[in-house]
Design an enzyme around this catalytic site. Structure first.
Site, PDB file in Angstrom:
ATOM      1  NE  ARG A 241      -4.493 -12.668   9.971  1.00  0.00           N
ATOM      2  CZ  ARG A 241      -3.271 -12.532  10.432  1.00  0.00           C
ATOM      3  NH1 ARG A 241      -2.630 -13.577  10.928  1.00  0.00           N
ATOM      4  NH2 ARG A 241      -2.647 -11.379  10.398  1.00  0.00           N
TER       5      ARG A 241
ATOM      6  CE1 TYR B 258     -12.272 -10.823  12.223  1.00  0.00           C
ATOM      7  CE2 TYR B 258     -10.381 -12.248  11.833  1.00  0.00           C
ATOM      8  CZ  TYR B 258     -11.011 -11.029  11.685  1.00  0.00           C
ATOM      9  OH  TYR B 258     -10.388 -10.024  10.997  1.00  0.00           O
TER      10      TYR B 258
ATOM     11  CE  LYS C   6      -4.495 -12.432   5.622  1.00  0.00           C
ATOM     12  NZ  LYS C   6      -3.696 -11.524   4.799  1.00  0.00           N
TER      13      LYS C   6
ATOM     14  CG  HIS D 157       0.452 -10.737   3.286  1.00  0.00           C
ATOM     15  ND1 HIS D 157       0.722 -10.378   4.572  1.00  0.00           N
ATOM     16  CD2 HIS D 157      -0.845 -10.396   3.088  1.00  0.00           C
ATOM     17  CE1 HIS D 157      -0.349  -9.855   5.135  1.00  0.00           C
ATOM     18  NE2 HIS D 157      -1.321  -9.846   4.254  1.00  0.00           N
TER      19      HIS D 157
ATOM     20  CB  SER E  65      -1.157  -5.325   9.731  1.00  0.00           C
ATOM     21  OG  SER E  65      -0.442  -5.555  10.902  1.00  0.00           O
TER      22      SER E  65
ATOM     23  CB  CYS F 219       2.254  -0.390   6.177  1.00  0.00           C
ATOM     24  SG  CYS F 219       3.430  -0.662   7.507  1.00  0.00           S
TER      25      CYS F 219
ATOM     26  CG  ASP G 262      -4.579  -9.665   2.042  1.00  0.00           C
ATOM     27  OD1 ASP G 262      -3.706  -8.999   2.632  1.00  0.00           O
ATOM     28  OD2 ASP G 262      -5.068 -10.698   2.533  1.00  0.00           O
TER      29      ASP G 262
ATOM     30  NE  ARG H 242     -10.039  -7.306   9.308  1.00  0.00           N
ATOM     31  CZ  ARG H 242      -8.868  -7.555   8.724  1.00  0.00           C
ATOM     32  NH1 ARG H 242      -8.746  -7.564   7.419  1.00  0.00           N
ATOM     33  NH2 ARG H 242      -7.799  -7.751   9.458  1.00  0.00           N
TER      34      ARG H 242
HETATM   35  C1  OXD Z   1      -4.201  -9.541   7.481  1.00  0.00           C
HETATM   36  C2  OXD Z   1      -5.435  -9.400   6.702  1.00  0.00           C
HETATM   37  O1  OXD Z   1      -4.283  -9.738   8.697  1.00  0.00           O
HETATM   38  O2  OXD Z   1      -5.328  -9.172   5.479  1.00  0.00           O
HETATM   39  O3  OXD Z   1      -3.121  -9.452   6.883  1.00  0.00           O
HETATM   40  O4  OXD Z   1      -6.522  -9.537   7.256  1.00  0.00           O
HETATM   41 MN    MN Z   2      -3.367  -9.419   4.751  1.00  0.00          MN
END
Ligand code: OXD
Ligand code: MN
Length: 582
Positions: A69, A197, A206, A226, A248, A250, A275, A367
């Site tokens: 991102r 991407y 998102k 989130h 992220s 964690c 997510d 991913r």
């Molecule tokens: C993020 C994802 O970046 O879930 O939070 O991909």
């Molecule tokens: Mn996420």
């Protein structure tokens, strides 16, 4: 197809601008999806994997300049800069439309325009919302088929709901200089160009389910967060649900699919989402949640049967892998995989790679896109249009010293304060210095579709509407000793902390009051089978006054950057400082 006039008019308008050679309406049928997979393979954008070992799985590689991102190219084009607030890039919507219209004009000449109707959330749920994504990418169609409920089912939903989010994507020539991921909240519109991407182009995720949805939620009285959602079943068979937000790195996906340690036999975790959570007040005054997504878009590296067996099993079929390594037997590999490092493979860019290479075989942000229904621990409530009732909200971060293993807020507003100050220390996995504190309120900093201060105010307002609110907690699995060792084993053992949290919600567990909130005593946690010394327990549950006064100083700095900070949060900060100084 649809007879929704607004949808038809928008599609015509976009088609006139994009000027595609061909238009394909996505109906969601297996027949059409299989034909598109075949076409993607023929065109070379999708690489078939060994169909015996990984049935239905494909590999895709994105351009080397297009692997994550791009927050610096992401805009919230609200009417005014103040409405977008200090955490978002902003440009006047008229100016942005003019700029992007130039880029989109004739951008699909020689290409096919795919029209994807999709639902975020289970069909026929009061939570759910409809979107239509226009794209020129088969990869996007195939991913949206996993991540959302799409095709004719969404046209049916649209005829009931009437309204939809307008999502436009064109790969163009993947030029990073002209890459734009733009939300126009007031128009319920997303325009994305020059990327291919995941998070930039799977616009349901998102862009819609967080940025646009957070804006819709503020206006309509609900919340888009989130957060993972999980159900925790006790040996009697009762299930209670929690939602949790972490920055992220964690272990959010791991927590969502946790496997309890053997000492906690009879307990089980069920995954509702990994997510995103959409949360509404139910008729019973509790907060209810759905996962708007239908799949997992998870980070591959580090996923193994040790760290997350359930995620790994989910990806064994019908999965699209992006930017992982390709082994000679046509299966996939990444750093941290169960299997040992291959002597030879193709790396994420398709280049020859050998085990003595200094570079990574899989991209660190490679991913898997996998159907949630394939997860061995998917919740039976996953498709429930009513969602699940949330007993606890957990915020967390990665802090070596500040936060103890777990603590509970004094009340809702104190919980909002804790969420607003969320932070994580950077790891070696990200570029830049290690151990730097990054503030990420509610793990939503890049995803709040309006002014962050108004977002906090919305949390506070929601608290007034929930007569039976979830209790709010903070966890930190990453506390370290002075010599830099992790004090807590993490992974499955995090279940022990979840159990204390649920017991607190039911008034069953004890706690001690501290200046930062309620803390467990060691004997309040199930500790059988853990090998943690007395000194380490003390450190794990310690609130160091000096460290916390420094935290207060940092929070003051953070809050000084927010132009619309609610008075309630300024008061919370003052009260924390006073409690620490008492
Ligand atoms: C993020 C994802 O970046 O879930 O939070 O991909
Ligand atoms: Mn996420």
């Amino acid at each position: 197809m649809t007879d929704n006039k607004k949808a038809l008019a928008w599609i015509e308008e976009m088609k006139a601008m994009l000027n595609p050679d061909k238009v394909v309406w996505i109906d969601g049928s297996d027949e059409q999806i299989n034909a598109l997979k075949k076409q993607g393979i023929e065109e070379g954008t999708m690489i078939p994997l060994d169909q015996e070992k990984l049935p239905g799985c494909l590999l895709h590689r994105t351009a080397a300049n297009d692997v994550a991102r791009v927050e610096d190219r992401t805009f919230i084009c609200a009417k005014t800069k103040e409405e977008a607030g200090p955490t978002n890039n902003w440009m006047d919507p008229k100016e942005m439309y003019a700029k992007l219209t130039k880029l989109f004009t004739n951008s699909m000449k020689g290409r096919t325009m795919y029209i994807i109707p999709f639902i975020m959330g289970p069909a026929k749920s009061p939570f759910s919302k409809v979107g239509i994504e226009i794209t020129d990418s088969i990869y996007v169609v195939l991913n949206m088929n996993i991540m959302t409920r799409m095709g004719n089912i969404a046209w049916e939903e649209l005829s009931e709901k009437g309204d939809f989010t307008k999502c436009l994507h064109c790969t163009a020539d993947v030029n990073p200089e002209e890459r734009y991921i733009v939300q126009f909240p007031e128009d319920n519109t997303i325009w994305s160009i020059n990327s291919a991407y995941g998070g930039n182009v799977l616009l349901g995720k998102k862009c819609f389910a967080l940025r646009i949805a957070s804006f819709l939620g503020k206006n309509e009285g609900w919340m888009a967060e989130h957060m993972l959602i999980l159900g925790l079943q006790n040996p009697k068979g009762d299930i209670k649900y929690v939602s949790a937000a972490f920055p992220s790195a964690c272990g959010k996906t791991n927590l969502a699919m946790l496997i309890p340690p053997k000492e906690l036999e009879g307990y089980k975790v069920w995954t509702v989402g990994d997510d995103i959570a959409w949360l509404r007040v139910g008729p019973d005054g509790r907060l209810w949640a759905i996962n708007p997504e239908a799949g997992f878009f998870g980070v591959a590296p580090g996923t193994s049967s040790k760290t997350n067996k359930n995620a790994l099993l989910t990806t064994m079929s019908n999965t699209i892998f992006t930017n992982v390594a390709l082994r000679d037997d046509n299966t996939v590999w990444w750093e941290g995989h169960d299997d040992e490092t291959p002597a030879h493979c193709l790396d994420w860019q398709g280049r020859e790679w050998t085990s003595d290479s200094a570079e990574k075989a899989a991209h660190p942000n490679s991913r898997f896109t996998a159907p949630a229904k394939q997860c061995p621990c998917i919740s039976s409530e996953f498709e429930n249009p009513a969602g699940v009732p949330i007993s606890a909200i957990i915020f967390g971060g990665r802090r070596a010293k500040t936060a103890p293993l777990v603590y509970q807020s004094f009340d809702w507003n104190h919980g909002v304060f804790i969420g607003s100050t969320m932070a994580s220390e950077t790891t070696a996995a990200a570029a830049g210095a290690v151990g730097v504190v990054r503030r990420d309120p509610m793990a939503m900093k890049p995803f709040i579709g309006y002014n962050v201060g108004d977002y906090f105010a919305h949390w506070i307002e929601m608290g007034k509407k929930i007569s039976n609110p979830p209790k709010i907690f903070n966890t930190n699995w990453f506390r370290k000793s002075d010599d830099g060792k992790f004090l807590w084993p993490g992974f499955g053992d995090n279940m022990r902390v979840l159990l204390w949290i649920l017991d607190r919600c039911e008034g069953k567990a004890d706690a001690v009051e501290s200046p930062i909130g309620y803390l467990p005593k060691r004997e309040d946690l199930i500790t059988d089978g853990l090998d943690i010394s007395d000194a380490d327990w003390e450190e794990l549950l310690k609130v160091d006054k000096e460290v916390w006064l420094d935290e207060v100083r940092q929070i003051k700095e953070l809050y000084a950057g927010f132009d619309r900070l609610p008075a309630e949060l300024a008061e919370q900060l003052k009260a924390l400082e006073a409690r620490l100084n008492k």
